[in-house]
Design a protein around this motif. Structure first.
Motif, PDB file in Angstrom:
ATOM      1  N   PHE A  27       0.968  -1.269  -0.175  1.00 24.74           N
ATOM      2  CA  PHE A  27       0.086  -0.091   0.105  1.00 24.74           C
ATOM      3  C   PHE A  27       0.633   1.401  -0.073  1.00 24.74           C
ATOM      4  CE2 PHE A  27      -4.233  -1.806   0.777  1.00 24.74           C
ATOM      5  CZ  PHE A  27      -4.957  -0.739   0.030  1.00 24.74           C
ATOM      6  N   TYR A  30       1.757   1.710  -3.595  1.00 24.78           N
ATOM      7  CA  TYR A  30       0.710   1.967  -4.267  1.00 24.78           C
ATOM      8  C   TYR A  30       0.329   3.522  -3.954  1.00 24.78           C
ATOM      9  CZ  TYR A  30      -4.242   2.508  -5.571  1.00 24.78           C
ATOM     10  OH  TYR A  30      -5.620   2.702  -5.763  1.00 24.78           O
ATOM     11  N   TYR A  31       0.403   4.091  -2.842  1.00 27.49           N
ATOM     12  CA  TYR A  31       0.400   5.353  -2.438  1.00 27.49           C
ATOM     13  C   TYR A  31       1.514   6.327  -3.047  1.00 27.49           C
ATOM     14  CZ  TYR A  31       0.947   9.816   0.563  1.00 27.49           C
ATOM     15  OH  TYR A  31       0.596  10.978   0.816  1.00 27.49           O
ATOM     16  N   SER A  60      -5.813   5.608   0.230  1.00 25.66           N
ATOM     17  CA  SER A  60      -4.908   4.752   0.528  1.00 25.66           C
ATOM     18  C   SER A  60      -4.286   5.014   1.840  1.00 25.66           C
ATOM     19  CB  SER A  60      -4.131   4.518  -0.674  1.00 25.66           C
ATOM     20  OG  SER A  60      -3.165   5.664  -0.834  1.00 25.66           O
ATOM     21  N   LYS A  63      -5.989   3.934   4.491  1.00 27.58           N
ATOM     22  CA  LYS A  63      -5.862   2.526   4.612  1.00 27.58           C
ATOM     23  C   LYS A  63      -4.593   1.864   5.351  1.00 27.58           C
ATOM     24  CE  LYS A  63      -9.102   0.842   1.166  1.00 27.58           C
ATOM     25  NZ  LYS A  63     -10.064   2.132   1.009  1.00 27.58           N
ATOM     26  N   ILE A  64      -3.579   2.859   4.825  1.00 29.79           N
ATOM     27  CA  ILE A  64      -2.240   2.408   5.459  1.00 29.79           C
ATOM     28  C   ILE A  64      -2.216   2.487   6.865  1.00 29.79           C
ATOM     29  CG2 ILE A  64       0.023   3.668   5.682  1.00 29.79           C
ATOM     30  CD1 ILE A  64      -0.386   4.074   2.470  1.00 29.79           C
ATOM     31  N   LEU A 114      -3.099  -5.986  -5.034  1.00 27.93           N
ATOM     32  CA  LEU A 114      -3.539  -5.740  -3.567  1.00 27.93           C
ATOM     33  C   LEU A 114      -4.702  -6.696  -3.170  1.00 27.93           C
ATOM     34  CD1 LEU A 114      -3.545  -1.773  -3.324  1.00 27.93           C
ATOM     35  CD2 LEU A 114      -1.742  -3.471  -2.366  1.00 27.93           C
ATOM     36  N   GLU A 118      -4.828  -9.437  -0.035  1.00 28.37           N
ATOM     37  CA  GLU A 118      -5.904  -8.910   0.898  1.00 28.37           C
ATOM     38  C   GLU A 118      -6.825 -10.449   1.094  1.00 28.37           C
ATOM     39  OE1 GLU A 118      -6.446  -4.490   0.097  1.00 28.37           O
ATOM     40  OE2 GLU A 118      -7.734  -5.590  -1.039  1.00 28.37           O
ATOM     41  N   GLN A 144     -12.203  -1.787  -3.364  1.00 30.08           N
ATOM     42  CA  GLN A 144     -11.321  -1.964  -4.437  1.00 30.08           C
ATOM     43  C   GLN A 144     -12.170  -2.716  -5.795  1.00 30.08           C
ATOM     44  OE1 GLN A 144      -8.594  -3.833  -1.883  1.00 30.08           O
ATOM     45  NE2 GLN A 144      -7.358  -1.727  -2.001  1.00 30.08           N
TER      46      GLN A 144
END
Length: 159
Positions: A27, A30-31, A60, A63-64, A114, A118, A144
């Protein structure tokens, strides 16, 4: 079987925290990809995509924090160095992407990866009745999947 203070099996919870750290690392990549896309996008769709990428990176970032706090709740230590992030990263790195379709493709591929991580976590947390992690993964997955559907529609692609 040894249980922790949450009533979860200690050994399996440690494994789960390690998997959550892998998700955390991915993540973070991704961020950072989203930040780069936000800064570097060009073209006729700039205004729409600039805002969309900001929305995605803000999401994100939340979420992190949730993932890191879950690692802590399970008794682990969240990864927090770029070295650890890169060592555990499974995503493509987007560098100097200016093109709209290339940017959306990077996001779609990242979200797909991701989701795979998950779903592994969801399966493991389900096996030990870890409802907190189950709930978080379920929420992430639903969101997502919808984002993948919408971005695929934008690209005029089938899912």
């Amino acid at each position: 079987m040894k249980m922790n203070s949450l009533g979860l099996p200690k050994k399996e919870t440690e494994v789960l925290a390690a998997e959550l750290n892998i998700l955390l690392a991915n993540f973070q990549v991704y961020y950072q990809n989203l930040r780069g896309l936000h800064w570097n996008i060009r073209g006729k769709r700039f205004f729409d995509l600039h805002l969309k990428f900001e929305e995605l990176y803000n999401d994100s970032q939340l979420k992190i924090d949730l993932i890191a706090e879950r690692v802590l709740t399970l008794g682990g230590t969240p990864l927090h160095t770029f070295e650890d992030y890169m060592k555990n990263n499974k995503l493509s790195i987007g560098k100097n992407i200016h093109n709209d379709e290339e940017a959306i493709t990077l996001i779609l591929n990242s979200l797909t990866q991701l989701l795979q991580i998950e779903r592994i976590i969801l399966s493991q947390s389900g096996e030990i009745n870890d409802e907190g992690t189950n709930s978080m993964m379920s929420d992430f997955i639903v969101e997502q999947e919808k984002t993948i559907w919408m971005l695929s529609a934008w690209m005029d692609q089938e899912i």
